[in-house]
Design an enzyme around this catalytic site. Sequence first.
Site, PDB file in Angstrom:
ATOM      1  N   ASN A   1      60.966  16.519  72.516  1.00  0.00           N
ATOM      2  CA  ASN A   1      60.105  16.370  71.349  1.00  0.00           C
ATOM      3  C   ASN A   1      60.890  15.572  70.335  1.00  0.00           C
ATOM      4  O   ASN A   1      61.817  16.085  69.733  1.00  0.00           O
ATOM      5  CB  ASN A   1      59.761  17.754  70.797  1.00  0.00           C
ATOM      6  CG  ASN A   1      59.196  17.684  69.397  1.00  0.00           C
ATOM      7  OD1 ASN A   1      58.782  16.627  68.931  1.00  0.00           O
ATOM      8  ND2 ASN A   1      59.189  18.794  68.706  1.00  0.00           N
ATOM      9  N   GLY A   2      60.544  14.299  70.161  1.00  0.00           N
ATOM     10  CA  GLY A   2      61.294  13.532  69.170  1.00  0.00           C
ATOM     11  C   GLY A   2      61.272  12.062  69.464  1.00  0.00           C
ATOM     12  O   GLY A   2      60.391  11.554  70.144  1.00  0.00           O
TER      13      GLY A   2
ATOM     14  N   GLU B   1      54.980   7.553  41.922  1.00  0.00           N
ATOM     15  CA  GLU B   1      55.473   8.884  42.265  1.00  0.00           C
ATOM     16  C   GLU B   1      55.999   9.697  41.088  1.00  0.00           C
ATOM     17  O   GLU B   1      56.958  10.423  41.230  1.00  0.00           O
ATOM     18  CB  GLU B   1      56.536   8.797  43.370  1.00  0.00           C
ATOM     19  CG  GLU B   1      57.773   7.991  43.041  1.00  0.00           C
ATOM     20  CD  GLU B   1      58.877   8.228  44.081  1.00  0.00           C
ATOM     21  OE1 GLU B   1      59.112   9.395  44.439  1.00  0.00           O
ATOM     22  OE2 GLU B   1      59.493   7.257  44.524  1.00  0.00           O
TER      23      GLU B   1
ATOM     24  N   LYS C   1      62.159  -1.577  49.384  1.00  0.00           N
ATOM     25  CA  LYS C   1      63.272  -0.962  50.109  1.00  0.00           C
ATOM     26  C   LYS C   1      62.764   0.073  51.095  1.00  0.00           C
ATOM     27  O   LYS C   1      62.969   1.266  50.909  1.00  0.00           O
ATOM     28  CB  LYS C   1      64.271  -0.338  49.136  1.00  0.00           C
ATOM     29  CG  LYS C   1      63.618   0.500  48.059  1.00  0.00           C
ATOM     30  CD  LYS C   1      64.663   1.190  47.203  1.00  0.00           C
ATOM     31  CE  LYS C   1      63.987   1.799  45.996  1.00  0.00           C
ATOM     32  NZ  LYS C   1      64.872   2.332  45.029  1.00  0.00           N
TER      33      LYS C   1
ATOM     34  N   CYS D   1      53.952  -8.807  31.188  1.00  0.00           N
ATOM     35  CA  CYS D   1      55.310  -8.972  31.726  1.00  0.00           C
ATOM     36  C   CYS D   1      55.702 -10.456  31.738  1.00  0.00           C
ATOM     37  O   CYS D   1      54.886 -11.315  32.054  1.00  0.00           O
ATOM     38  CB  CYS D   1      55.339  -8.396  33.139  1.00  0.00           C
ATOM     39  SG  CYS D   1      56.652  -9.002  34.176  1.00  0.00           S
TER      40      CYS D   1
ATOM     41  N   CYS E   1      64.163  -4.986  34.808  1.00  0.00           N
ATOM     42  CA  CYS E   1      63.496  -3.668  34.783  1.00  0.00           C
ATOM     43  C   CYS E   1      64.495  -2.525  34.970  1.00  0.00           C
ATOM     44  O   CYS E   1      64.322  -1.443  34.411  1.00  0.00           O
ATOM     45  CB  CYS E   1      62.478  -3.526  35.904  1.00  0.00           C
ATOM     46  SG  CYS E   1      61.484  -4.952  36.227  1.00  0.00           S
TER      47      CYS E   1
ATOM     48  N   CYS F   1      63.593  -3.962  28.935  1.00  0.00           N
ATOM     49  CA  CYS F   1      62.500  -4.932  29.074  1.00  0.00           C
ATOM     50  C   CYS F   1      62.094  -5.475  27.700  1.00  0.00           C
ATOM     51  O   CYS F   1      61.730  -4.705  26.808  1.00  0.00           O
ATOM     52  CB  CYS F   1      61.306  -4.257  29.746  1.00  0.00           C
ATOM     53  SG  CYS F   1      59.849  -5.290  29.786  1.00  0.00           S
TER      54      CYS F   1
END
Length: 1621
Positions: free
Chosen positions: A335-336, A1002, A1070, A1235, A1241, A1246
């Site tokens: 499993n993996g 987020e 990223k 901007c 940033c 800014c």
Amino acid sequence: MSLQSVAHVNGCYLKPTSVFATKRDFLFLDFVGLGAKRSNRRLLGAGASVLKSVTGFPKQRSWSSSIKSVLDFDRVDHADTQQPSDSKRKVANLEDILAEKGECGVGFIANLDNKGSHQIVEDALTALGCMEHRGGCGADNDSGDGSGLMTSIPWEFFNDWAEKQGISPFDQMHTGVGMVFFPNDEDLMEKAKSIIVNIFNQEGLEVLAWRSVPINAPIVGYYARETMPNIQQVFVRIIKEDDIDDIERELYICRKLIERAVSSETWGNELYFCSLSNRTIVYKGMLRSEVLGKFYFDLQNELYKSPFAIYHRRYSTNTSPRWPLAQPMRLLGHNGEINTIQGNLNWMQSRENSLKSPVWRGRENEIRPFGNPRASDSANLDSAAELFIRSGRTPEEAMMILVPEAYKNHPTLSIKYPEVLDFYNYYKGQMEAWDGPALLLFSDGKTVGACLDRNGLRPARYWRTVDNVVYVASEVGVLPIDDSKVTMKGRLGPGMMITVDLINGQVYENTEVKKRVALSSPYGKWIAENMRKLESASYLSAPTMENETTLRRQQAYGYSSEDVQMVIETMASEGKEPTFCMGDDIPLAVLSQKSHMLYDYFKQRFAQVTNPAIDPLREGLVMSLEVNLGKRGNILEVGPENASQVTLSSPVLNEGELELLFKDPYLKAQTIPTFFDIRKGLDGSLEKTLNKICEAADEAVRNGCQLLVLSDRSDEIEATRPAIPILLAVGAVHQHLIQNGLRMSASIVADTAQCFSTHHFACLIGYGASAVCPYLALETCRQWRLSKKTLNLMRNGKMQMVTIEKAQNNFRKAVNAGLMKILSKMGISLLSSYCGAQIFEIYGLGQDVVDLAFSGSVSKIGGLTFDELARESLSFWVKAFSEDTAKRLENFGFIQMRPGGEYHGNNPEMSKLLHKAVREKRESAYSVYQQHLANRPVNVLRDLFEFKSDRSPIPVGKVESAASIVERFCTGGMSLGAISRETHEAIAIAMNRIGGKSNSGEGGEDPIRWTPLSDVVDGYSPTLPHLKGLQNGDTATSAIKQVASGRFGVTPTFLVNADQIEIKIAQGAKPGEGGQLPGKKVSAYIARLRNSKPGVPLISPPPHHDIYSIEDLAQLIFDLHQINPKAKVSVKLVAEAGIGTVASGVAKGNADVIQISGHDGGTGASPISSIKHAGGPWELGLTETHQTLISNGLRERVILRVDGGFKSGVDVLMAAAMGADEYGFGSVAMIATGCVMARICHTNNCPVGVASQREELRARFPGVPGDLVNYFLYVAEEVRSTLAQLGYEKLDDIIGHTELLRPRDISLVKTQHLDLSYMLSNVGFPKWTSTTIRKQEVHSNGPVLDDIMLSDIEISDAIENEKVVNKTFKIYNVDRAVCGRVAGAVAKKYGDTGFAGQLNITFEGSAGQSFACFLTPGMNIRLIGEANDYVGKGMAGGELVVKPVENTGFVPEEAAIVGNTCLYGATGGQLFVRGKTGERFAVRNSLAQAVVEGTGDHCCEYMTGGCVVVIGKVGRNVAAGMTGGLAYILDDDDTLIPKINKEIVKIQRVVAPVGQMQLKSLIEAHVEKTGSTKGATILKEWDKYLPLFWQLVPPSEEDTPEACAEYEQTATGQVTSVQSA
């Protein structure tokens, strides 16, 4: 019957099929797919008790309501893409590997008395049925991805059959049984049979009988039936061997010879042996798990008995799974995911020449090859294990060699079991680890066992009963077991193993197993005598070249002033990689007009969904950069000579260390210079020289050289002898040696000037170098340190003082850290496994170049030839020799925009034109902006296409309205924190005005934004005083709310107020890494929204904790649909090769939307190497996703959204033609709101307040929502006018129509060999229009227990009128995310804190995953029994108690009673667990309090608040990244201190009276609620136990009354504390 266990499976479609259970006279419904299925378990006498406990329910559930979600699609026709088998190709090809990925649920059952019984087989099938939600089903929602069972051979059953056939009984000692999949065609089957019989006869084996396996064909799904083989068993007699191992070896040789004999046949891949053994047999198929036992009638027969069974349920991310890839394999159930599979296959193949063992009696050649790139990773791991086991190793030893644990810095092993360390150290230079998350079950018929990978990223629980049966499973609750009969309950932690010796009836737990294996040879002695550690040599203390010479070299080897100043000097001064922001907006290297180094054509691959990235920052303890140099001996034989190698602690060498390697007497190092001669002309010279280099390498190795040094160093460089790109030289030599069977005899080291960034090191190592000496980069560090400028900066205190040696060491440190990060984003923990694993994809190199040096890597678009590459290298080289070469390095402008430098997509001119257009609201101004974009140089792949149409234009008035087009627009996920409140709210308001969607990012969201404004006067509102240009009716809410791995601001109310919830797996800037918000950006406001401390940097982990595999992602999607059934769930991925396979898995996991981001997107701060070198263009990712989903019949299930560098209507139309339904705008939306692309940033400075949290800068924010509205309307109008010109009325008509695109007639500077056919290909169209797909209902979880709870009159009344209610329910492991929907109902009505009623609900049984997720205050939940992973995930309040039943046969405080990653991202509430928890307990907990009796590794990781008390043992790496909250841990045997990660927290005794009170009252509550005996003992002898507790205190809590003894006068409060480094 209120049997509420409804396993939701991947949003599949339900077709009820009534099946009579054998011998049980129960009629039970078997619902397929969405899995509203009655589980067989109810038939084991569970039924009666359930009815008593739940009263007032209808006896029969009504199913109809829930199944509106997903339709049954017809199969989409597509061409068969099977390639003919090519026997010549040597190297593993990434394309083949990417096509097959799988995840799963597994387990085993074994009887210690080795007594066979039919009950074990039945239990295994029952357990398999309860694993259904861990598997996947195809587009027909009926074909499973595969399930299977391995048992010992049921001789009694076969003899009974033989008797009926008139065959004499089998001689068990000398008979082998084969389970064979044959081609379905009768003639082909006869051909295959004759080949098999011939080979058995040649080998002297007698075929006794063929048996056609009786099956129930009608219950197989449509897709599975298409490929269903003819299933037969063969019985053979082995006369000449008596030893059982020799018999197995003989059968193995026969199977290998048969495989080889049929490989040349066209039907060769249709013949497959599931097993051929004297001990074990495998029954498997492309079946859903509950169907397996009904499909094979044998498994229902009472005479089918076995002392053990391994069972397995597969979730393949592809929908074209093949029957042979179902598991268990011949020895393993896996499993993996193996992340290093490409390297593992290449190395296994390189070993083929050196593998010898006397047990094979000289027949080694007949058992090759040992790997097959077209099979799955599991199948290849199985064949490697099989080779070891058949060569005489035990299964446990084979597993320890292939999947070693993280033994470095392991407190227990190093102190108690040094011999185990010696074993691992001996093998680490012989065998590269098969690295990746894995739970492996294995058996050779004598031993059954299970082991977990070094990260422990797969759940594995085990228990043993009084009747001597041992169970291991991915989940608890898969079998009805009476807890009073259980004598032991536990879980496998990272790297742990458990084995059952069937012959002697013993169970061996982890260290016992390993100790027995490690003591079998004197490994320690061999290492001490033969292994040599490279001593570190000191750095040079003075430059070795004149400044002038250095400059010339830098020019010749392709350095730019940015590389020197931004990359090398930053690394030398700070010891870490430089960060930057705002994505990568320069052209791909192949499209660029500037010369690039070869590395720039490679992009790093990264883990997403099917396997997890690792966290190098907080969980670096499982990682290692060690590497061994020298010959690798014959791994089948153990002996001292195999240990004769040199170990390096890091692959970065300085000049002195390289010198030491040359002096080593055994390595016999040889240098091969890498320059090519152009005196006779450029054409052909590069390729010719490469072939010569390969021949020289070949000869050196044959003459005993064990270390090849490829070097571009020379005292004087010559104009006519330019250097070959070192990556090309390394790759070519590596591939050449593999193909000639010499790769095991020598290591490769690069001694080069062309290597200074972490990406360069990663490429060289990934394509075969074991170490690199970056001599020019080190020289650059030395000269920088001695330059006047640096000396002045250091004198004035503007820069830290570093010595010349320290500068070079800093550089090495930064490279090492960067390498760890690059490995970890692919989920690889060991550099030795990364070496040669080729974890890159190529954009812009032609096939001839790839075949010679990078064979097996994906290069979808073709590109440069050898001669074109030679020209590019030469363009750098000549700079060093021309008269007018500048006195300083040229700035190519790759990172920052500059006049005369590289073109940047987001440039000042573009932003000025855009500001003018949106602020002046003039169409002519927008057309100037459009013109600017149309005239730009080729920047992205879509610039190579133009539109064509065979229709005549229509008037714009006939085209769909702009208002309907803008609804498809979204903005990117930019978190509040990364950008300012003003920008975030202005974007949200604009999107809500036009009916598009903005994304919260987020960082959570302020609830004040969720209600429409009604107090606006003159464009200003007192509710949002910092904004201008408002209107009444505006709402600042983000329609899409994001859930990322940091869970910042994710509360039940946040989730129920979303229209869509996005799970962020990766971000374009990223991919494979976590995010980071610098401390200076965490203002009080941001900290409040994120439940953290102001000024403390916030790091979000990589996608890791609960989204690390396809079935865990499916679980998170289930959780989110559970709390908010009205919100669509989207999953954000980043483009890379293989994304189509991943997206199929996500679609099967019931996601509503899949978002594909390009590598060029990204607004946040990221390391430069991540921005530049990871991820792929969205054009390729979108094409692959759209077409794979169509081929798999899944395209209608999901909306496809794409983003990355969108700037205009042309981009929207291109994306539409390639298949996207919705379009995301990121950077350009920020530019439209003001901007100016200052690109700072990440500094919080800014100039226009867009990306700053500083009040004075935010006051300068120029944007109003209207500007953005104008921009999107312009884009929509541009789309309309283009549609009109093409003759189409609506976007629906062009989506997925690649035939509207054709390549533009433009000539690129570098090459004319680009191949764009992939993006223009077409496999068909979805059955529905894009609008129908977008407007479909939210996918449902199917009928769930919460629906029953909410339909209960008393419960609904209590929620409605804030009353108190008490209820009890039965619960089973298929009831997942229980309480989530109830919590959502409470949160929707009352918010996170407003509910005054009380829901007191008790559950009895084994809870499924995510039990009690997202609880809100007022919910008091008790579970009597046990639970699986993710208990209390995201809980915001209430109380949760988990305790075992009364009178257990095991000691509760020693048993694992809940799973991994419990209390993840909790923002409140209390949890009490009587028993131990798994790995990663309370990760990212920000306010909850908990008491537990033991935890696994990584407890309290990333905690930012709350309080955790552990009154038992903990695992390693406690409190890594813990920046807030407190932990109290009992340490009654002095083993805690080495397990704590001391990077942040301080460790002290509990000295503050307030802290003592907090600890005591929590333990008192724990005892009162759970009846804990351990807690009671502690309270009874409080004075004895209090001094044994440690308190872990992060800096932000040091001045709190709980942590500080003299709360008033902190000065003296530290006397009694233990200072930690």
